[in-house]
Scaffold this motif. Structure first.
Motif, PDB file in Angstrom:
ATOM      1  N   ASP A  95      44.036  16.556 135.325  1.00 49.25           N
ATOM      2  CA  ASP A  95      43.921  17.868 135.954  1.00 49.25           C
ATOM      3  C   ASP A  95      43.836  17.745 137.475  1.00 49.25           C
ATOM      4  OD1 ASP A  95      42.493  17.763 133.234  1.00 49.25           O
ATOM      5  OD2 ASP A  95      42.936  19.885 133.473  1.00 49.25           O
ATOM      6  N   GLN A  96      44.481  18.691 138.145  1.00 53.71           N
ATOM      7  CA  GLN A  96      44.528  18.749 139.610  1.00 53.71           C
ATOM      8  C   GLN A  96      45.147  17.504 140.236  1.00 53.71           C
ATOM      9  OE1 GLN A  96      41.793  21.102 142.123  1.00 53.71           O
ATOM     10  NE2 GLN A  96      40.275  20.619 140.535  1.00 53.71           N
ATOM     11  N   ILE A  97      45.964  16.807 139.485  1.00 47.75           N
ATOM     12  CA  ILE A  97      46.818  15.751 140.034  1.00 47.75           C
ATOM     13  C   ILE A  97      48.251  16.253 139.938  1.00 47.75           C
ATOM     14  CG2 ILE A  97      47.657  13.389 139.800  1.00 47.75           C
ATOM     15  CD1 ILE A  97      44.971  12.616 138.617  1.00 47.75           C
ATOM     16  N   SER A  98      48.914  16.340 141.069  1.00 48.08           N
ATOM     17  CA  SER A  98      50.288  16.827 141.116  1.00 48.08           C
ATOM     18  C   SER A  98      51.211  15.737 141.633  1.00 48.08           C
ATOM     19  CB  SER A  98      50.392  18.053 142.032  1.00 48.08           C
ATOM     20  OG  SER A  98      49.547  19.097 141.586  1.00 48.08           O
ATOM     21  N   LEU A 234      51.233  24.017 146.520  1.00 46.73           N
ATOM     22  CA  LEU A 234      49.951  23.711 145.881  1.00 46.73           C
ATOM     23  C   LEU A 234      49.127  24.979 145.683  1.00 46.73           C
ATOM     24  CD1 LEU A 234      48.127  21.319 144.938  1.00 46.73           C
ATOM     25  CD2 LEU A 234      47.109  21.390 147.228  1.00 46.73           C
ATOM     26  N   GLU A 235      48.704  25.223 144.470  1.00 49.61           N
ATOM     27  CA  GLU A 235      47.925  26.413 144.158  1.00 49.61           C
ATOM     28  C   GLU A 235      46.434  26.107 144.294  1.00 49.61           C
ATOM     29  OE1 GLU A 235      49.155  27.840 140.365  1.00 49.61           O
ATOM     30  OE2 GLU A 235      51.197  28.309 141.035  1.00 49.61           O
ATOM     31  N   LEU A 362      40.531   7.377 142.013  1.00 46.74           N
ATOM     32  CA  LEU A 362      39.748   8.346 142.777  1.00 46.74           C
ATOM     33  C   LEU A 362      38.947   9.243 141.847  1.00 46.74           C
ATOM     34  CD1 LEU A 362      42.229   9.485 145.586  1.00 46.74           C
ATOM     35  CD2 LEU A 362      40.179   8.094 145.880  1.00 46.74           C
ATOM     36  N   ARG A 363      39.600   9.719 140.787  1.00 46.56           N
ATOM     37  CA  ARG A 363      38.912  10.575 139.827  1.00 46.56           C
ATOM     38  C   ARG A 363      37.742   9.830 139.169  1.00 46.56           C
ATOM     39  NH1 ARG A 363      40.433  14.592 141.855  1.00 46.56           N
ATOM     40  NH2 ARG A 363      42.002  16.050 141.058  1.00 46.56           N
ATOM     41  N   GLN A 364      37.968   8.583 138.824  1.00 49.97           N
ATOM     42  CA  GLN A 364      36.922   7.793 138.173  1.00 49.97           C
ATOM     43  C   GLN A 364      35.727   7.563 139.089  1.00 49.97           C
ATOM     44  OE1 GLN A 364      39.163   4.344 137.011  1.00 49.97           O
ATOM     45  NE2 GLN A 364      40.269   5.431 135.400  1.00 49.97           N
ATOM     46  N   HIS A 365      35.955   7.650 140.393  1.00 48.35           N
ATOM     47  CA  HIS A 365      34.859   7.486 141.356  1.00 48.35           C
ATOM     48  C   HIS A 365      34.277   8.832 141.793  1.00 48.35           C
ATOM     49  CE1 HIS A 365      36.542   3.382 141.689  1.00 48.35           C
ATOM     50  NE2 HIS A 365      35.311   3.051 142.047  1.00 48.35           N
ATOM     51  N   GLY A 366      34.634   9.891 141.066  1.00 49.39           N
ATOM     52  CA  GLY A 366      34.002  11.180 141.291  1.00 49.39           C
ATOM     53  C   GLY A 366      34.702  12.110 142.245  1.00 49.39           C
ATOM     54  N   GLU A 367      35.904  11.762 142.725  1.00 44.70           N
ATOM     55  CA  GLU A 367      36.625  12.639 143.648  1.00 44.70           C
ATOM     56  C   GLU A 367      37.149  13.868 142.897  1.00 44.70           C
ATOM     57  OE1 GLU A 367      37.622  14.521 146.432  1.00 44.70           O
ATOM     58  OE2 GLU A 367      37.211  12.490 147.179  1.00 44.70           O
ATOM     59  N   THR A 368      36.854  15.058 143.410  1.00 41.60           N
ATOM     60  CA  THR A 368      37.249  16.299 142.746  1.00 41.60           C
ATOM     61  C   THR A 368      38.321  17.091 143.492  1.00 41.60           C
ATOM     62  OG1 THR A 368      35.453  17.519 143.843  1.00 41.60           O
ATOM     63  CG2 THR A 368      34.970  16.527 141.686  1.00 41.60           C
ATOM     64  N   ALA A 369      38.698  16.662 144.687  1.00 36.57           N
ATOM     65  CA  ALA A 369      39.698  17.383 145.474  1.00 36.57           C
ATOM     66  C   ALA A 369      41.058  17.344 144.788  1.00 36.57           C
ATOM     67  CB  ALA A 369      39.805  16.770 146.864  1.00 36.57           C
ATOM     68  N   PRO A 370      41.940  18.319 145.078  1.00 37.42           N
ATOM     69  CA  PRO A 370      43.313  18.236 144.570  1.00 37.42           C
ATOM     70  C   PRO A 370      43.984  16.960 145.088  1.00 37.42           C
ATOM     71  CG  PRO A 370      42.875  20.396 145.536  1.00 37.42           C
ATOM     72  CD  PRO A 370      41.716  19.532 145.889  1.00 37.42           C
ATOM     73  N   LEU A 371      44.725  16.304 144.212  1.00 37.61           N
ATOM     74  CA  LEU A 371      45.407  15.066 144.566  1.00 37.61           C
ATOM     75  C   LEU A 371      46.912  15.259 144.431  1.00 37.61           C
ATOM     76  CD1 LEU A 371      43.178  12.501 142.598  1.00 37.61           C
ATOM     77  CD2 LEU A 371      42.884  13.322 144.949  1.00 37.61           C
ATOM     78  N   ILE A 372      47.650  14.866 145.453  1.00 36.16           N
ATOM     79  CA  ILE A 372      49.112  14.920 145.426  1.00 36.16           C
ATOM     80  C   ILE A 372      49.643  13.497 145.518  1.00 36.16           C
ATOM     81  CG2 ILE A 372      51.202  15.694 146.617  1.00 36.16           C
ATOM     82  CD1 ILE A 372      49.629  18.078 147.658  1.00 36.16           C
ATOM     83  N   VAL A 373      50.423  13.098 144.521  1.00 36.15           N
ATOM     84  CA  VAL A 373      51.055  11.782 144.509  1.00 36.15           C
ATOM     85  C   VAL A 373      52.522  11.955 144.855  1.00 36.15           C
ATOM     86  CG1 VAL A 373      51.668   9.779 143.094  1.00 36.15           C
ATOM     87  CG2 VAL A 373      49.459  10.917 142.766  1.00 36.15           C
ATOM     88  N   LEU A 374      52.996  11.246 145.867  1.00 39.35           N
ATOM     89  CA  LEU A 374      54.417  11.297 146.210  1.00 39.35           C
ATOM     90  C   LEU A 374      55.199  10.427 145.236  1.00 39.35           C
ATOM     91  CD1 LEU A 374      54.519  11.170 150.116  1.00 39.35           C
ATOM     92  CD2 LEU A 374      53.962  13.069 148.583  1.00 39.35           C
ATOM     93  N   SER A 375      56.190  11.032 144.587  1.00 44.72           N
ATOM     94  CA  SER A 375      57.065  10.282 143.683  1.00 44.72           C
ATOM     95  C   SER A 375      58.337   9.938 144.440  1.00 44.72           C
ATOM     96  CB  SER A 375      57.401  11.122 142.445  1.00 44.72           C
ATOM     97  OG  SER A 375      58.208  10.393 141.557  1.00 44.72           O
TER      98      SER A 375
END
Length: 426
Positions: A95-98, A234-235, A362-375
């Motif tokens: 969730d919240q990974i785009s 990004l929504e 990042l998620r496993q370390h508690g980061e909750t911000a939206p994450l954008i991965v460049l493909s």
């Protein structure tokens, strides 16, 4: 608005306008060109309805004075005529990974954005024949060849490490194109990059050289545009963290320039494979310099990334404040490709999987911000790795399948200066 001016990272070359930086590629003192001033991002980008529209909006403060607003807008619209969707992964912990899919251009690589725009800008200012010299670790060469092929007054010479790119990438490099010469170097990408830098420092007599890889600031400015397009799609009202699969660090540098212009990106993660010199540098290690290691994500197999010099110049002591690093090995890359496919149905290439792994950490370390991965590349360019990871071969676009019936032209050379000089002088 004033025209943008550029100086060398090494401070021993004169200040130049964009056209000079674009045509020269490398500064006379061996440094990389950086702007003397970063123009602020004008309001209104949030309302753009297409990639071309937001691209023109982003680049006008930098280049409108040099090319005129109408001409610049037309160049950008012609170059950026393919979709760049932001795809949300919303299942089982993603969730919240785009994923920003930058691979829908002609050569199925993010480098189409910079190369196509750069070729059109260069055609506007070219006043004499020029040779574009580019080292490639996989995707740059084909994007440059496609973008510049047939441009009057331009010859392209590509150097790639023989046997160290995927079969599809190699086919894209060696397909015969008007005005393009491809050289397979018996060495690593770092050998190719060394030969290119040496050529700029001592060019053959009568040959004007320029670069179209991320050494050239003309490649990086267009790449700023898709960072703004990502945030436009990004929504979320929260500033995202952007994870950039990284090799020579040009893609990341473009993002930093966009952030310094005012785009609300909270932080960057430079996601590397086993070539981890830059992540170690960010945590107090020596500057990244070494022999590249071969990996599944071969376009990132860079031991000595050129743009580390640019990033250090731009950010100075704030480098580690803006950027964190991560390093992902091949086994973990394959595991992430498998996991994301099982949980979401998404098919990722190895480079994107490196970024997705960094996002999951990042998620496993508690980061909750939206994450954008460049493909950065289409999975069909790496069918063997994808099949190894998920047990099936990705669907190949028609333009890739057609490559196997096209004529080819390539020459193998040793990784020596004499061999490189001989080919450039031809």
């Amino acid at each position: 608005m004033p025209s943008s001016l550029f100086i060398s990272t090494r401070g021993a070359s004169p200040t130049v306008p964009f056209a000079t930086a674009l045509l020269d590629g490398l500064a006379p003192d061996g440094g990389l060109y950086v702007p003397t001033h970063i123009p602020p991002l004008a309001s209104g980008w949030e309302h753009a309805s297409s990639m071309a529209e937001i691209g023109a909006h982003v680049l006008r403060p930098w280049l409108a004075n040099d090319f005129g607003t109408d001409r610049l807008d037309a160049i950008v619209a012609d170059a950026l005529s393919f979709p760049i969707p932001l795809v949300g992964l919303a299942e089982d912990g993603w969730d919240q990974i785009s994923v920003l899919e930058l691979f829908h251009g002609p050569t199925l690589s993010f480098k189409d954005v910079g190369a196509r725009t750069m070729a059109r800008l260069m055609a506007e200012v070219l006043d004499e024949p020029i040779t574009i010299l580019a080292a490639t670790s996989g995707d740059t060469g084909s994007a440059v060849a496609d973008g510049f092929a047939g441009v009057e007054g331009v010859r392209v010479v590509l150097l790639y490490p023989k046997g160290q790119v995927s079969a599809v990438q190699e086919r894209q490099l060696v397909v015969e194109r008007s005005g393009v010469q491809t050289l397979a170097v018996e060495g690593t990408f770092d050998d190719c990059q060394r030969l290119v830098k040496a050529a700029f420092q001592s060019p053959p007599k009568g040959v004007r050289l320029s670069s179209a890889n991320s050494i050239n600031i003309g490649r990086l400015l267009p790449q700023m545009t898709y960072y703004a397009w990502a945030l436009r799609q990004l929504e979320s009202d929260e500033s995202p963290i952007v994870i950039v699969p990284s090799g020579n660090l040009g893609n990341l540098t473009a993002g930093v320039l966009m952030q310094l212009s005012g785009l609300p990106i909270r932080h960057f993660v430079a996601a590397h494979n086993a070539n981890d010199g830059f992540p170690r540098f960010l945590t107090g290690g020596p500057p990244p310099e070494g022999i590249s290691v071969r990996t599944l994500s071969n376009a990132m197999d860079v031991g000595t990334p050129s743009n580390a010099e640019r990033l250090t110049h731009l950010l100075g002591s704030e480098l580690a404040t803006h950027i964190s690093g991560d390093s992902i090995d091949d086994a973990t890359t394959l595991a992430t490709m498998r996991t994301v496919h099982e949980h979401t149905g998404y098919v990722a290439d190895p480079h994107t999987a490196v970024g997705l792994t960094a996002a999951q950490r990042l998620r496993q370390h508690g980061e909750t911000a939206p994450l954008i991965v460049l493909s950065t590349a289409h999975p069909a360019k790496f069918p063997e790795s994808v099949e190894l990871a998920i047990g099936e071969t990705p669907e190949s676009p028609a333009r890739l399948a057609a490559l196997w019936d096209a004529p080819t032209r390539v020459e193998t050379i040793p990784a020596t200066l004499d061999a490189r000089v001989e080919r450039l002088a031809q």
